[in-house]
Write a protein that holds these residues in place. Sequence first.
Motif, PDB file in Angstrom:
ATOM      1  N   PRO A 110      37.815  54.507  40.222  1.00  0.00           N
ATOM      2  CA  PRO A 110      38.687  53.141  40.487  1.00  0.00           C
ATOM      3  C   PRO A 110      39.535  53.077  41.804  1.00  0.00           C
ATOM      4  N   CYS A 111      39.679  51.969  42.225  1.00  0.00           N
ATOM      5  CA  CYS A 111      40.389  51.879  43.599  1.00  0.00           C
ATOM      6  C   CYS A 111      41.713  50.938  43.135  1.00  0.00           C
ATOM      7  N   LEU A 112      42.483  50.562  44.205  1.00  0.00           N
ATOM      8  CA  LEU A 112      43.689  49.974  44.055  1.00  0.00           C
ATOM      9  C   LEU A 112      43.468  48.518  43.434  1.00  0.00           C
ATOM     10  N   ALA A 113      42.334  48.013  44.048  1.00  0.00           N
ATOM     11  CA  ALA A 113      42.141  46.825  43.615  1.00  0.00           C
ATOM     12  C   ALA A 113      41.569  46.485  42.107  1.00  0.00           C
ATOM     13  N   CYS A 114      40.936  47.463  41.613  1.00  0.00           N
ATOM     14  CA  CYS A 114      40.490  47.961  40.286  1.00  0.00           C
ATOM     15  C   CYS A 114      41.743  47.777  39.242  1.00  0.00           C
ATOM     16  N   LEU A 115      42.647  48.173  39.882  1.00  0.00           N
ATOM     17  CA  LEU A 115      43.866  48.367  38.962  1.00  0.00           C
ATOM     18  C   LEU A 115      44.714  47.097  38.759  1.00  0.00           C
ATOM     19  N   ASN A 152      35.241  43.724  37.346  1.00  0.00           N
ATOM     20  CA  ASN A 152      35.399  42.326  38.016  1.00  0.00           C
ATOM     21  C   ASN A 152      36.208  43.032  39.379  1.00  0.00           C
ATOM     22  N   CYS A 153      36.428  44.133  39.669  1.00  0.00           N
ATOM     23  CA  CYS A 153      37.130  44.411  40.992  1.00  0.00           C
ATOM     24  C   CYS A 153      36.466  43.753  42.190  1.00  0.00           C
ATOM     25  N   PRO A 154      37.428  42.977  42.896  1.00  0.00           N
ATOM     26  CA  PRO A 154      36.573  42.507  44.277  1.00  0.00           C
ATOM     27  C   PRO A 154      36.059  43.299  45.355  1.00  0.00           C
ATOM     28  N   VAL A 155      36.512  44.509  45.240  1.00  0.00           N
ATOM     29  CA  VAL A 155      36.121  45.458  46.042  1.00  0.00           C
ATOM     30  C   VAL A 155      34.622  46.122  45.579  1.00  0.00           C
ATOM     31  N   HIS A 156      34.773  46.822  44.442  1.00  0.00           N
ATOM     32  CA  HIS A 156      33.716  47.460  43.864  1.00  0.00           C
ATOM     33  C   HIS A 156      32.437  46.439  43.669  1.00  0.00           C
ATOM     34  N   SER A 157      32.904  45.349  43.194  1.00  0.00           N
ATOM     35  CA  SER A 157      31.639  44.374  42.972  1.00  0.00           C
ATOM     36  C   SER A 157      30.829  43.970  43.993  1.00  0.00           C
TER      37      SER A 157
HETATM   38 ZN    ZN Z   1      37.603  48.710  42.697  1.00  0.00          ZN
END
Ligand code: ZN
Lengths: 73, 239
Positions: free
Chosen positions: B162-167, B231-236
């Motif tokens: 997980p990244c910060l955007a995930c959280l 739905n993370c904007p970075v991971h997706s």
């Molecule tokens: Zn993420």
Amino acid sequence: MLEVRLFATLREGREKVYFLEAEKYKVPADILDELKIPHEEVAITLINGRHSKLDTSLKDGDLVAIFPPVGGG
Amino acid sequence: MEERFIRQTVLPQVGTSGQEKIEKAVVTVIGAGGLGCPVLTYLVEAGVQQIRIIDCDVVGLSNLNRQFLHTTQDINKPKVQSAAEKLQQLNPQVRLELIDQRLTVENMAELIGAPDVVVDCLDSIAVRLLVGEYCLRYDIPLVEGGIKGFYGWVTTINRKTPCLACLGYHAEMEETEIPVLGTTAGVIGSLQANECLKLILGAGTPLTGRMLHYDGLSGSIDEIALQINPNCPVHSKLC
Ligand SMILES: [Zn+2]
């Protein structure tokens, strides 16, 4: 039962961990109201480690983590 | 074996080969402030030789309650220069690349480069998110830390975690003039440096998929497990 963990300044004047009856709290916003946490002080809410909104449905056994913004460097 | 590092090279997790890894590692440290000072100090003292430091600020008087690489004589000096002067004395072998520019979407690749590890010591959530997106896109391990008052957190991020955007961190969470005790910056920066060294050595268990939370008022450390947000904007955007 819900396990609620508060982080950083949200702990001040409160406990770090609460165990709450799952039936009484449908969504994280209900928990904030019970613990008298102003919604605008909350930056991150996680249910079982995953991002949630204040109106995401809770279920028995959930671990809810609540953070204020902590982004200094 | 160089005497300078003897107290760490005797550790089974370091040894001669680990020390070589440390000395060959390339690290980018973003921010030479409250977190950057302990991060840079411990990386240089551990023997990391190639460090790029990015910070566009100059030293101000209100920095000096925590930013121990800067002194009263350094007021108005670029932070990268002030930090570099002290770090060179800590280990004259260190090769520092100083970047006195503000990070933007456009210059991110040029400024951060392709290091082995990025350590994020910024005070801006918005720029942290950009750094996270860059590091995930180019698969560079990222050590994140944040502080406020008596509290702080550290987590290590890669593509699979997980990244910060995930959280749910987002740019509108930006705060300025964040209150902080110097010791909080010291604790969290030291933990970030430790994470960075662990990644370089391949030692121990990285803080991936979990956030370490430090509470300096109660004197306790907690950990919370983290999950990737579908739905993370970075991971997706990655797959
Ligand atoms: Zn993420």
